[in-house]
Design an enzyme around this catalytic site. Sequence first.
Site, PDB file in Angstrom:
ATOM      1  N   THR A   1      29.255   4.318  39.456  1.00 23.15           N
ATOM      2  CA  THR A   1      28.930   4.175  38.034  1.00 23.15           C
ATOM      3  C   THR A   1      29.666   2.976  37.462  1.00 23.15           C
ATOM      4  OG1 THR A   1      30.848   5.447  37.296  1.00 23.15           O
ATOM      5  CG2 THR A   1      28.813   6.680  37.753  1.00 23.15           C
ATOM      6  N   ASP A   2      29.125   2.442  36.364  1.00 23.54           N
ATOM      7  CA  ASP A   2      29.926   1.487  35.630  1.00 23.54           C
ATOM      8  C   ASP A   2      30.898   2.306  34.774  1.00 23.54           C
ATOM      9  OD1 ASP A   2      29.270  -1.500  33.640  1.00 23.54           O
ATOM     10  OD2 ASP A   2      31.115  -0.522  34.294  1.00 23.54           O
ATOM     11  N   TYR A   3      32.153   2.066  35.035  1.00 21.40           N
ATOM     12  CA  TYR A   3      33.225   2.699  34.272  1.00 21.40           C
ATOM     13  C   TYR A   3      32.912   4.163  33.970  1.00 21.40           C
ATOM     14  CZ  TYR A   3      37.786   1.826  32.415  1.00 21.40           C
ATOM     15  OH  TYR A   3      39.143   1.830  32.250  1.00 21.40           O
TER      16      TYR A   3
ATOM     17  N   SER B   1      30.562   5.883  32.770  1.00 21.64           N
ATOM     18  CA  SER B   1      29.150   6.154  32.439  1.00 21.64           C
ATOM     19  C   SER B   1      28.782   7.630  32.545  1.00 21.64           C
ATOM     20  CB  SER B   1      28.234   5.360  33.357  1.00 21.64           C
ATOM     21  OG  SER B   1      28.398   3.989  33.172  1.00 21.64           O
TER      22      SER B   1
END
Length: 743
Positions: A289-291, A293
């Site tokens: 995941t992005d950060y 998310s």
Amino acid sequence: MKTRLLFFIASLMILIISCQTEKKKTPDKEDKIGPRIDSIVSLMTLEEKIGQLTLYTSDMDQTGAFIRKEYEEDIKQGRVGAIFNAYGVAYTRKLQELNLQNSRLKIPLLFGYDVIHGHRTIFPVPLAEAASWDLDAIEKSARIAAIEATAEGLHWTFAPMCDISVDPRWGRVVEGAGEDTYLGSRIAEARVKGFQGQSLGDDNTLVACVKHFAAYGASQAGRDYHTVDMSERKLREVYLPPYKAAVDAGALTVMTSFNDLNGVPATASKFLMTDILREEWGFEGFVVTDYTSIMELLHHGVAADTLESSSLSIHAGVDMDMQSGFYQTALARLVENKKVDEQLINTAVKRILKVKFLLGLFDDPFRYCSPEREANEIMTTEFLVSAQDMARKSIVLLKNENQLLPLDPKLKTIAVIGPLADSKRDMIGSWSAAGDWSKSVSLLDGIKTKLPYTTILYTKGCDVDGENKDDFMNAIEIARKSDAVVLALGEAFWMSGEAASRTMLDLPGVQQKLAEAIFATGKPVVAVLMNGRPLTINWLDENVPAILETWFLGTTAGDAIADVLFGDYNPSGKLPMTFPKNVGQIPIHYNMRNTGRPFKAQDKYTSKYLDVSNEPLYPFGYGLSYTSFSYSEVELNNTSISENESVEASVVITNTGKYAGEEVVQLYLSDKVASVTRPVKELKGFKKIMLQPGESQKVMFSIGKDALSFYKEDMIYGVEAGNLEVMIGTNSAQTKSAFFSLK
Ligand code: GLC
């Protein structure tokens, strides 16, 4: 007692499996990895499996103590599988030892970081590199970044960013390759090849991460993290190809994007993470995941709690949770409640272990911890030379009235003015990772180095932002004393990048007022732009005789700009993104559709604005040279082909000026009649050639099914009979045409 005995036997088996192979020079090939992975997973507890799905940022303070106390215990208990923002041989070794000396199964940690445009030697920001249209140089930039990053213990970079965007209000355009799908796809491939090299088994290759999947660059109104909504045709035709090109180039990880797409957040989207990424594209790596998310699904309003958001993500096909800790908190309960099948978790674990095996970490968890490499492979002369070469190639000459440029190096006095003229920090731009800005070369430095015997007068004139004009008189004074003025204007590094959208794209603060005051002195003025996105610099374009777009060029910025200013390098860059006249025109890009009422000056009821023309300030693919190039008529070897044939298009380019120079010859296609409306033109090829004064070269393009295919009315990808216009030229608005038909 029995359990403990079982665990002891299991650990012994693991120890044998992972140590049965002596420290190998190159790790096993993929086919041998499978059984090794299966045997490890069969020994793992559910908590250990979930640990492999958990990625945390490093969080040691200056003394080396963990800030989050439970973090150290997490690592010891195998509850963390990967760490980002940790680099340096000593630090990564320390974390790896903590893991191997304490965790039961001794599964190596993976170290990731945002190595976006260089690690220690900072290269031009990605949008600048895209302006070079030089795929070899871009690949080399990524290769050098990988060498430096792996020399400091890193295994994985969160790059390339493959988000197409036609909205310069969005601050993250600085991290991408601009507005065009074809150029963006070729650059994505080059970056993956540069990062991952020939084999991940080499100790200087870095796992790439394709981001941000998907269509993050279409955030509503250019506002970061905003909603994305578009037709599947636009998604597949414009936004997806660069991600796919990176996957096809072998990228082993993909990062989800923060945005929701057509109502479903990417991190919860089975359509993106499974249907497209795995079933259509055959991606076999892992998705991170992005950060936070997964947590952000709560804000998106598609999940009510940790359990629900974790369940949505793991079912969508998201393998690793960056930073939210939701998988660590919720997955075990979801398995116990039978909301998630443990097989799903096993699959995710295997994808992650495979990458660790391919990196050779099971054979030698310290293979990236080489003090010798760290001492000898950082910011070498060779790397700095490559960075300066990339920087020069990224510069775009936007205007050069009466050939003011290149400036005569024998000028007696040069005034260097502007808020960015002596800035080192801004030169390395955003996402400059481990770059040390104090080692970068400012424009003033570069000019002084180039012209040691010239009188260089300098003042800031004003700040990048703010209303203060106190230094204007001083600036005017030194301009009057000079033979020429170099005026460095633009944005601060923090005005682009993540969470840095702008609604106005003019020069910030009072910079234009400064430019007007300096221009009024009547001295020859060269404007040097430093910025992370297209800017609406109408006044500069109308008044200042010479304008260089230099973006943020990295560690060697000042030297590269000085090379161009004084003629040691003839600028060859071409804009990877349209420059609008004003924000009201956005989105404006070269490949829009014709509409049913294309603009006609004499007809009111056609598609236009009352206050501004439809034309951009500078079009996609635009860039001048100190020399000039002529294009012959376009020749085709065939004017009618069937769908399995191709057309060879050729054109002769001649350097008609007095400088040797490079030209990016661009090939566009226009499909005149189709089952759906089509862009007025699309980039389908380009070649960058070097020509000596007077030299001519024939450039050939082969146009086949790939270039002619599109998503037809029924959404089937393929070709249709029809008439095509081939356009070849120096930018998207200046081309020569020839026509052929597809039977
Ligand atoms: C950021 C960015 C992403 C980056 C990640 C790790 O929020 O969106 O591009 O790789 O977090 O730093």
